[in-house]
Design a protein around this motif. Structure first.
Motif, PDB file in Angstrom:
ATOM      1  N   GLY A 119     -48.232  71.468 -42.462  1.00 41.28           N
ATOM      2  CA  GLY A 119     -47.067  72.351 -42.677  1.00 41.28           C
ATOM      3  C   GLY A 119     -47.474  73.518 -43.549  1.00 41.28           C
ATOM      4  N   GLU A 120     -47.054  74.667 -43.130  1.00 47.40           N
ATOM      5  CA  GLU A 120     -47.488  75.905 -43.769  1.00 47.40           C
ATOM      6  C   GLU A 120     -46.843  76.097 -45.133  1.00 47.40           C
ATOM      7  N   VAL A 121     -47.487  76.897 -45.961  1.00 48.82           N
ATOM      8  CA  VAL A 121     -46.936  77.271 -47.266  1.00 48.82           C
ATOM      9  C   VAL A 121     -46.712  78.775 -47.240  1.00 48.82           C
ATOM     10  N   ALA A 163     -66.645  77.805 -46.045  1.00 49.79           N
ATOM     11  CA  ALA A 163     -67.423  78.149 -44.857  1.00 49.79           C
ATOM     12  C   ALA A 163     -66.643  79.164 -44.030  1.00 49.79           C
ATOM     13  N   THR A 164     -67.284  79.633 -42.978  1.00 55.74           N
ATOM     14  CA  THR A 164     -66.608  80.601 -42.134  1.00 55.74           C
ATOM     15  C   THR A 164     -65.401  79.943 -41.449  1.00 55.74           C
ATOM     16  N   ARG A 165     -64.295  80.671 -41.321  1.00 50.96           N
ATOM     17  CA  ARG A 165     -63.029  80.200 -40.729  1.00 50.96           C
ATOM     18  C   ARG A 165     -62.354  79.088 -41.534  1.00 50.96           C
ATOM     19  N   SER A 166     -62.655  78.986 -42.805  1.00 51.40           N
ATOM     20  CA  SER A 166     -62.055  77.894 -43.581  1.00 51.40           C
ATOM     21  C   SER A 166     -60.758  78.312 -44.273  1.00 51.40           C
ATOM     22  N   GLY A 167     -60.517  79.626 -44.389  1.00 48.27           N
ATOM     23  CA  GLY A 167     -59.246  80.073 -44.960  1.00 48.27           C
ATOM     24  C   GLY A 167     -59.365  80.962 -46.192  1.00 48.27           C
ATOM     25  N   LYS A 168     -60.568  81.411 -46.518  1.00 48.45           N
ATOM     26  CA  LYS A 168     -60.737  82.271 -47.700  1.00 48.45           C
ATOM     27  C   LYS A 168     -59.938  83.562 -47.577  1.00 48.45           C
ATOM     28  N   SER A 169     -60.106  84.239 -46.434  1.00 53.43           N
ATOM     29  CA  SER A 169     -59.453  85.546 -46.296  1.00 53.43           C
ATOM     30  C   SER A 169     -57.940  85.397 -46.322  1.00 53.43           C
ATOM     31  N   VAL A 170     -57.430  84.402 -45.598  1.00 48.64           N
ATOM     32  CA  VAL A 170     -55.977  84.204 -45.556  1.00 48.64           C
ATOM     33  C   VAL A 170     -55.445  83.977 -46.974  1.00 48.64           C
ATOM     34  N   TRP A 171     -56.178  83.215 -47.760  1.00 49.84           N
ATOM     35  CA  TRP A 171     -55.759  82.996 -49.147  1.00 49.84           C
ATOM     36  C   TRP A 171     -55.749  84.321 -49.917  1.00 49.84           C
ATOM     37  N   THR A 307     -66.839  83.851 -51.913  1.00 51.37           N
ATOM     38  CA  THR A 307     -68.185  83.627 -51.398  1.00 51.37           C
ATOM     39  C   THR A 307     -68.187  82.490 -50.388  1.00 51.37           C
ATOM     40  N   GLN A 308     -69.152  82.509 -49.469  1.00 56.05           N
ATOM     41  CA  GLN A 308     -69.231  81.407 -48.494  1.00 56.05           C
ATOM     42  C   GLN A 308     -69.674  80.127 -49.182  1.00 56.05           C
ATOM     43  N   ARG A 309     -70.591  80.259 -50.131  1.00 53.90           N
ATOM     44  CA  ARG A 309     -70.979  79.085 -50.907  1.00 53.90           C
ATOM     45  C   ARG A 309     -71.371  79.532 -52.309  1.00 53.90           C
ATOM     46  N   PRO A 356     -58.968  70.927 -42.736  1.00 56.94           N
ATOM     47  CA  PRO A 356     -58.519  71.970 -41.808  1.00 56.94           C
ATOM     48  C   PRO A 356     -58.413  73.322 -42.529  1.00 56.94           C
ATOM     49  N   PRO A 357     -58.370  74.430 -41.762  1.00 53.63           N
ATOM     50  CA  PRO A 357     -58.269  75.748 -42.395  1.00 53.63           C
ATOM     51  C   PRO A 357     -57.059  75.813 -43.324  1.00 53.63           C
ATOM     52  N   GLY A 358     -57.267  76.378 -44.500  1.00 56.97           N
ATOM     53  CA  GLY A 358     -56.163  76.522 -45.453  1.00 56.97           C
ATOM     54  C   GLY A 358     -56.068  75.383 -46.446  1.00 56.97           C
ATOM     55  N   VAL A 372     -55.067  70.661 -51.983  1.00 55.89           N
ATOM     56  CA  VAL A 372     -53.903  71.543 -51.843  1.00 55.89           C
ATOM     57  C   VAL A 372     -53.967  72.268 -50.503  1.00 55.89           C
ATOM     58  N   ARG A 373     -52.866  72.914 -50.145  1.00 53.41           N
ATOM     59  CA  ARG A 373     -52.904  73.896 -49.060  1.00 53.41           C
ATOM     60  C   ARG A 373     -52.564  75.263 -49.628  1.00 53.41           C
ATOM     61  N   GLY A 374     -53.337  76.258 -49.210  1.00 59.07           N
ATOM     62  CA  GLY A 374     -53.104  77.617 -49.690  1.00 59.07           C
ATOM     63  C   GLY A 374     -51.938  78.269 -48.959  1.00 59.07           C
ATOM     64  N   PRO A 375     -51.326  79.252 -49.589  1.00 58.16           N
ATOM     65  CA  PRO A 375     -50.216  79.958 -48.943  1.00 58.16           C
ATOM     66  C   PRO A 375     -50.723  80.969 -47.920  1.00 58.16           C
ATOM     67  N   ARG A 376     -49.837  81.368 -47.033  1.00 58.25           N
ATOM     68  CA  ARG A 376     -50.183  82.458 -46.115  1.00 58.25           C
ATOM     69  C   ARG A 376     -48.973  83.361 -45.952  1.00 58.25           C
ATOM     70  N   LEU A 377     -49.248  84.570 -45.530  1.00 60.12           N
ATOM     71  CA  LEU A 377     -48.173  85.518 -45.261  1.00 60.12           C
ATOM     72  C   LEU A 377     -47.637  85.173 -43.891  1.00 60.12           C
ATOM     73  N   SER A 381     -46.690  85.690 -35.529  1.00 61.62           N
ATOM     74  CA  SER A 381     -47.615  84.861 -34.758  1.00 61.62           C
ATOM     75  C   SER A 381     -48.700  84.324 -35.673  1.00 61.62           C
ATOM     76  N   GLU A 382     -49.418  83.341 -35.178  1.00 59.19           N
ATOM     77  CA  GLU A 382     -50.494  82.667 -35.897  1.00 59.19           C
ATOM     78  C   GLU A 382     -51.480  83.655 -36.530  1.00 59.19           C
ATOM     79  N   ASP A 383     -51.844  84.663 -35.753  1.00 61.94           N
ATOM     80  CA  ASP A 383     -52.925  85.539 -36.195  1.00 61.94           C
ATOM     81  C   ASP A 383     -52.409  86.785 -36.888  1.00 61.94           C
TER      82      ASP A 383
HETATM   83  N1  ATP Z   1     -53.262  78.481 -45.475  1.00 56.96           N
HETATM   84  C1  ATP Z   1     -53.419  78.390 -44.147  1.00 56.96           C
HETATM   85  N2  ATP Z   1     -52.510  77.750 -43.395  1.00 56.96           N
HETATM   86  C2  ATP Z   1     -52.666  77.667 -42.069  1.00 56.96           C
HETATM   87  N3  ATP Z   1     -53.696  78.188 -41.372  1.00 56.96           N
HETATM   88  C3  ATP Z   1     -54.645  78.829 -42.040  1.00 56.96           C
HETATM   89  C4  ATP Z   1     -54.559  78.964 -43.461  1.00 56.96           C
HETATM   90  N4  ATP Z   1     -55.636  79.643 -43.865  1.00 56.96           N
HETATM   91  C5  ATP Z   1     -56.358  79.917 -42.758  1.00 56.96           C
HETATM   92  N5  ATP Z   1     -55.766  79.445 -41.657  1.00 56.96           N
HETATM   93  C6  ATP Z   1     -56.259  79.599 -40.262  1.00 56.96           C
HETATM   94  O1  ATP Z   1     -57.673  79.670 -40.261  1.00 56.96           O
HETATM   95  C7  ATP Z   1     -58.131  80.888 -39.704  1.00 56.96           C
HETATM   96  C8  ATP Z   1     -59.377  81.372 -40.432  1.00 56.96           C
HETATM   97  O2  ATP Z   1     -59.074  81.706 -41.762  1.00 56.96           O
HETATM   98  P1  ATP Z   1     -59.815  82.888 -42.543  1.00 56.96           P
HETATM   99  O3  ATP Z   1     -59.939  84.089 -41.686  1.00 56.96           O
HETATM  100  O4  ATP Z   1     -59.110  83.048 -43.838  1.00 56.96           O
HETATM  101  O5  ATP Z   1     -61.266  82.253 -42.760  1.00 56.96           O
HETATM  102  P2  ATP Z   1     -62.436  82.769 -43.720  1.00 56.96           P
HETATM  103  O6  ATP Z   1     -62.775  81.654 -44.599  1.00 56.96           O
HETATM  104  O7  ATP Z   1     -62.092  84.063 -44.341  1.00 56.96           O
HETATM  105  O8  ATP Z   1     -63.616  82.943 -42.684  1.00 56.96           O
HETATM  106  P3  ATP Z   1     -64.834  84.025 -42.651  1.00 56.96           P
HETATM  107  O9  ATP Z   1     -65.847  83.531 -43.634  1.00 56.96           O
HETATM  108  O10 ATP Z   1     -65.306  83.907 -41.242  1.00 56.96           O
HETATM  109  O11 ATP Z   1     -64.273  85.360 -43.001  1.00 56.96           O
HETATM  110  C9  ATP Z   1     -56.936  81.825 -39.817  1.00 56.96           C
HETATM  111  O12 ATP Z   1     -56.927  82.792 -38.798  1.00 56.96           O
HETATM  112  C10 ATP Z   1     -55.744  80.898 -39.682  1.00 56.96           C
HETATM  113  O13 ATP Z   1     -55.437  80.675 -38.328  1.00 56.96           O
END
Ligand code: ATP
Ligand code: MG
Length: 405
Positions: A119-121, A163-171, A307-309, A356-358, A372-377, A381-383
């Motif tokens: 569930g999203e935050v 790691a890549t696609r783990s949710g750093k940017s969304v946070w 950072t990635q790591r 999972p991401p986030g 925890v789960r990080g918040p998102r805007l 849509s998902e993206d």
């Molecule tokens: N808090 C969250 N809740 C739900 N989904 C999330 C959340 N954070 C990330 N995601 C999902 O994961 C995807 C990848 O997240 P994000 O772009 O933040 O990764 P990243 O760690 O910045 O990766 P990169 O290193 O490739 O830039 C997002 O497009 C989104 O779909």
């Protein structure tokens, strides 16, 4: 009427007793296997293993709850430890457990299907025109459903890894969107990708304090030089009897210094030419970073290192102490988790590999490492996170122009 109610209560009691009866053997077996959950004692007839008593069940809430009497000397942490809680959940046929203290002798164990972090935050966005002194930034929601909120005036520097696609940017989008709404915050920093900083900020007061792109390493160095100069000026101007700034206004903002993929900048710098007689570019960047990490806080600067790591160059022992809010999304390299959070992270290594991401592990001053789960805007849509982020930053700029006009 009364007898009907009593009959219902009796049925509930019976169901709770049957529930306990069904689980009691599995409970004993799992407690015997997990260190810390059972004690071995010598009695006249030999050795016996004592386990916490499964006293009763409470089925009145949405999830079943076990009420357990601890063995003397046992801590709630013995049940909450990552391995212990995963084994208990698996043995009893649930996905997870949540453990609460109940007096000094008892614990309540909630049995959960699914992940409480599903569930999203949504990132709450404060009204515009507020001060950073008045607003707490939402950084996450924990497994108990509590929002973790942090004042950026009180708060420490931040490090985010994943790691890549783990949710750093969304946070970062959601944290920076919350911060950029405040009139007395300046978003500065360096970003090779030019996505987090740079383009969304064109036309805002922040933009001239940002260096982006990988074409020109010197621009990133020069920006850090400017930030360190600003820091030095501020520290020189500290009022008497003050050792840090705690009040900010539009003319004297709190400066958030974002360093997106600083390790990447260092790699790029290792091949950069420098003026004759100057230290190597990489050394220059590291020296400037070191000064911001150690002295920036009292000058009203807050680092956000992404950072990635986490590696020893960027987050060595000293830096780790200064980067008090530490967030780890899923990592491919498990040692990076220990690098940023210390040995206590070892308990989480296995599970966190599949986060999972986030979903992240967070550690803050006076807050032990936890999931925890990080918040998102939230967008249509998902993206849509990035588009929402862009609009947030642009809206802020438009509003300031209106105010100025
Ligand atoms: N808090 C969250 N809740 C739900 N989904 C999330 C959340 N954070 C990330 N995601 C999902 O994961 C995807 C990848 O997240 P994000 O772009 O933040 O990764 P990243 O760690 O910045 O990766 P990169 O290193 O490739 O830039 C997002 O497009 C989104 O779909
Ligand atoms: Mg990213």
């Amino acid at each position: 009427m009364w007898s009907k109610q009593r009959a219902a209560e009796r049925a509930e009691d019976r169901a709770a007793r049957e529930f306990v009866d069904r689980l009691v053997n599995a409970w004993r077996r799992v407690c015997e296997r997990v260190p810390g959950l059972s004690h071995t004692v010598q009695v006249a007839s030999g050795t016996t293993v004592v386990v916490p008593t499964l006293a009763r069940a409470d089925l009145s809430g949405p999830d079943p709850v076990l009420v357990v009497r601890k063995i003397h000397g046992q801590l709630i942490e013995d049940f909450r430890a990552d391995e212990a809680s995963r084994r208990i959940a698996a043995a009893l046929g649930y996905d997870r457990i949540r453990v609460y203290p109940r007096g000094s002798e008892w614990v309540r164990i909630e049995l959960l299907i699914g992940d409480p972090l599903d569930g999203e935050v949504p990132a709450p966005l404060a009204g515009r025109g507020l001060s950073v002194s008045d607003v707490e930034i939402t950084i996450a929601r924990d497994e108990l459903g509590n929002l973790l909120r942090q004042s950026w005036v009180e708060g420490p520097h931040v490090c985010i890894q994943g790691a890549t696609r783990s949710g750093k940017s969304v946070w970062c989008y959601s944290a920076l969107a919350q911060l950029a709404r405040l009139d007395d915050v300046l978003i500065a920093g360096s970003d090779l990708s030019g996505l987090l900083l740079g383009r969304p900020y064109v036309g805002t007061r922040h933009h001239e304090w940002q260096a982006t792109g990988s074409a020109d390493v010197e621009a990133h160095r020069d920006l850090l030089v400017r930030l360190v100069a600003e820091m030095d000026t501020r520290i020189r101007n500290l009022p008497p009897r003050r050792d840090k700034f705690t009040r900010f206004h539009a003319g004297f903002p709190l400066i958030v210094v974002v360093l997106e993929e600083f390790a990447g900048l260092l790699r790029l710098a290792s091949t950069a030419q420098v003026e004759k007689g100057q230290p190597k570019m990489r050394e220059q960047l590291l020296a400037l970073y070191g000064r911001l990490v150690s002295e920036g806080h009292k000058a009203g600067m807050r680092l956000m290192v992404v950072t990635q790591r986490a590696d020893a160059t960027v987050v060595g022992g000293f830096e780790r102490g200064q980067l008090g809010l530490r967030i780890s999304f899923r990592l491919d390299d498990q040692e990076a988790l220990v690098m940023l959070h210390g040995q206590s992270a070892r308990d989480h290594l296995e599970e966190h590999q599949l986060a999972p991401p986030g979903v992240a592990l967070v550690q803050a001053p006076a807050r032990p490492l936890g999931r925890v789960r990080g918040p998102r805007l939230m967008g249509p849509s998902e993206d849509a996170d990035y588009a929402r982020y862009w609009d947030e930053i642009a809206d802020g700029a438009a509003r300031l122009h209106e105010v100025a006009a």
